[in-house]
Design a protein around this motif. Structure first.
Motif, mmCIF file in Angstrom:
data_model
loop_
_atom_site.group_PDB
_atom_site.id
_atom_site.type_symbol
_atom_site.label_atom_id
_atom_site.label_comp_id
_atom_site.label_asym_id
_atom_site.label_seq_id
_atom_site.Cartn_x
_atom_site.Cartn_y
_atom_site.Cartn_z
ATOM 1 N N ALA A 1 -21.481 -42.304 43.257
ATOM 2 C CA ALA A 1 -22.282 -41.459 44.135
ATOM 3 C C ALA A 1 -22.931 -40.323 43.348
ATOM 4 O O ALA A 1 -22.502 -39.966 42.255
ATOM 5 C CB ALA A 1 -21.402 -40.873 45.233
ATOM 6 N N LYS B 1 -23.578 -46.783 56.254
ATOM 7 C CA LYS B 1 -23.969 -46.086 55.027
ATOM 8 C C LYS B 1 -22.967 -44.975 54.750
ATOM 9 O O LYS B 1 -22.180 -44.607 55.613
ATOM 10 C CB LYS B 1 -25.389 -45.545 55.157
ATOM 11 N N CYS B 2 -23.007 -44.441 53.538
ATOM 12 C CA CYS B 2 -21.939 -43.535 53.117
ATOM 13 C C CYS B 2 -22.453 -42.152 52.752
ATOM 14 O O CYS B 2 -23.504 -42.006 52.134
ATOM 15 C CB CYS B 2 -21.205 -44.110 51.897
ATOM 16 N N GLY B 3 -21.677 -41.172 53.127
ATOM 17 C CA GLY B 3 -21.914 -39.801 52.712
ATOM 18 C C GLY B 3 -20.628 -39.020 52.895
ATOM 19 O O GLY B 3 -19.765 -39.390 53.693
ATOM 20 N N VAL B 4 -20.488 -37.946 52.145
ATOM 21 C CA VAL B 4 -19.311 -37.090 52.253
ATOM 22 C C VAL B 4 -19.771 -35.639 52.219
ATOM 23 O O VAL B 4 -20.645 -35.276 51.427
ATOM 24 C CB VAL B 4 -18.329 -37.334 51.080
ATOM 25 N N ILE C 1 -21.958 -36.452 59.219
ATOM 26 C CA ILE C 1 -21.535 -37.781 58.767
ATOM 27 C C ILE C 1 -21.267 -38.698 59.956
ATOM 28 O O ILE C 1 -21.680 -39.861 59.972
ATOM 29 C CB ILE C 1 -20.279 -37.676 57.879
ATOM 30 N N SER C 2 -20.578 -38.180 60.989
ATOM 31 C CA SER C 2 -20.154 -39.040 62.094
ATOM 32 C C SER C 2 -21.239 -39.311 63.122
ATOM 33 O O SER C 2 -21.164 -40.301 63.853
ATOM 34 C CB SER C 2 -18.943 -38.418 62.802
ATOM 35 N N LYS D 1 -18.133 -46.175 44.225
ATOM 36 C CA LYS D 1 -17.162 -45.097 44.353
ATOM 37 C C LYS D 1 -17.887 -43.782 44.629
ATOM 38 O O LYS D 1 -19.036 -43.591 44.229
ATOM 39 C CB LYS D 1 -16.330 -44.952 43.068
ATOM 40 N N MET D 2 -17.191 -42.848 45.296
ATOM 41 C CA MET D 2 -17.809 -41.569 45.640
ATOM 42 C C MET D 2 -17.628 -40.514 44.549
ATOM 43 O O MET D 2 -17.992 -39.356 44.730
ATOM 44 C CB MET D 2 -17.232 -41.046 46.959
ATOM 45 N N GLU E 1 -16.762 -52.332 43.944
ATOM 46 C CA GLU E 1 -17.369 -51.579 45.037
ATOM 47 C C GLU E 1 -17.840 -50.213 44.528
ATOM 48 O O GLU E 1 -17.326 -49.699 43.530
ATOM 49 C CB GLU E 1 -16.352 -51.374 46.164
ATOM 50 N N GLY F 1 -23.357 -38.709 48.081
ATOM 51 C CA GLY F 1 -24.071 -39.803 48.727
ATOM 52 C C GLY F 1 -24.363 -40.905 47.732
ATOM 53 O O GLY F 1 -24.477 -40.655 46.525
ATOM 54 N N LEU F 2 -24.499 -42.132 48.226
ATOM 55 C CA LEU F 2 -24.732 -43.276 47.346
ATOM 56 C C LEU F 2 -26.185 -43.429 46.950
ATOM 57 O O LEU F 2 -26.497 -44.230 46.056
ATOM 58 C CB LEU F 2 -24.229 -44.566 48.014
#
Length: 385
Positions: free
Chosen positions: A179, A227-230, A219-220, A325-326, A323, A257-258
């Motif tokens: 990420a 899709k991904c985010g933190v 995020i939610s 990774k963040m 896979e 984020g990716l």
């Protein structure tokens, strides 16, 4: 001088004893230079950067170059106190190669050593990079023009060791491997006052609590679930004593984020939340971002497809498709500017990356060198770009 596996292990162990933090890799730089100067220098050219004095670049001149292939390995360590009880443990108190950059450098030296003894077809540019863990050393070098002239790079490759993969396994994927990360700092200005008279103050702690709660819905509720985010705020400072309402608060956090688009979307939503709270609480909120060179490591599709196909079809290599990774890596900046591929090298450590008991298996060193030497020779034999 062709390095043996035992010599490579001794090099790695020496590097492990002299870990240095970002932009402080003076002993590491000197040792790398000492080792490289023992190689056959017929086709080697060394370049240093006065503005980035711990960086080191080495050009291996090809016999019939059509392109310049770059290989990057990072040099810095972490502020971690080692707990492995090794006879070659860190001699720098409170600093340790807890991310395995000693492995990265040793693999890079092994590949460079091979091609100093066996002249490649294409030119190869080796970049021993300071400051991956902090200060964006890759971005600094790029912005200084390190990869121009004879040292320009057409394709960049680099590895990161992986504690979860078996020793010597090569892992990779097309798309994002790591990420991107952005630091976010938030300052809230309300009005301090007596705890008994809240109506005469503007409580920065209450505002901060609302801010954090709303940001966590980005995020939610604002991002596609597949899709991904933190977003993590790991530090908050406010107030001076229990019976005084805090007039200011500071939050420090990280966004991951990716893709770069995801990071920029999250940034925008945070700004919008801050603007809304400014109005609803009649306060001031400033938001500052610092990404530096920590862009997502988005592997180039064409280069990575070729890389994966080679690794999959080589019977001497154990390959796994991994896979995303963040975790963050500033190699993302370099391959945002120059097409490239990053891959994993399995080291099967009992301790995780960045932990005090991280202990990679040294048998991975030769496997990493052999895999990358084979791939580079294969790549140079191809006619297509």
């Amino acid at each position: 001088m062709a390095l043996t596996e035992e010599q490579l292990i001794q090099i790695r162990r020496h590097l492990h004893t002299i870990p240095e933090l970002s932009m402080q890799e003076v002993k590491t730089h000197a040792y790398l230079l000492e080792v490289i100067k023992q190689f056959d220098k017929t086709n080697l050219e060394i370049k240093e950067l006065p503005e980035l004095p711990t960086a080191l670049l080495v050009l291996v001149k090809g016999s019939n170059p059509k392109r310049n292939l770059g290989y990057r390995c990072d040099m810095d360590a972490l502020p971690v106190t080692e707990e492995n009880g090794l006879d070659y443990a860190s001699k720098n108190p409170g600093v340790m190669h807890a991310c395995g950059h000693d492995i990265h450098m040793t693999v890079g030296l092994g590949i460079l050593n091979y091609f100093s003894e066996h002249q490649p077809l294409d030119n190869l540019v080796f970049f021993f990079q300071p400051a991956e863990e902090a200060d964006s050393g890759g971005k600094v070098a790029y912005d200084l023009g390190a990869f121009t002239g004879d040292f320009h790079v057409d394709e960049f490759y680099g590895l990161h060791d992986n504690a979860q993969l078996k020793t010597g396994v090569i892992g990779c994927r097309n798309g994002t491997l790591f990420a991107g990360t952005t630091e976010v700092n938030v300052t809230i200005k309300g009005k301090s006052g007596h705890a008994a008279y809240p109506h005469l103050a503007n409580d920065a702690v209450v505002i901060a609590a609302n801010f954090i709660q709303q940001v966590q819905t980005v995020i939610s509720r604002s991002i596609d679930p597949v899709k991904c985010g933190v977003i993590t705020f790991g530090k908050m400072e406010a107030g001076v004593i229990r019976n005084v309402i805090a007039g200011s608060a500071r939050l420090e956090g990280t966004i991951r984020g990716l893709t770069q688009d995801m990071i920029e979307f999250i940034r925008q939503r945070i700004r919008e939340i801050a603007e809304g709270l400014e109005k609803s609480f009649n306060c001031e909120i400033s938001v500052e971002y610092n990404q530096g060179g920590y862009y997502p490591v988005e592997n180039n599709p064409a280069l990575t497809k070729r890389f994966i196909n080679y690794m999959k079809n080589n019977s001497q290599i154990d390959f796994e498709e991994t896979e995303p990774k963040m975790t963050g890596e500033d190699f993302g900046y370099l391959i945002n500017k120059i097409p490239g591929t990053m891959f994993w090298l399995g080291v099967d450590s009992k301790g995780a990356l960045h932990s005090a008991d991280f202990l990679p298996h040294e048998a991975a060193i030769k496997k990493g060198i052999d895999a990358m030497v084979g791939f580079l020779n294969y790549r140079m034999d191809l006619e297509e770009d």
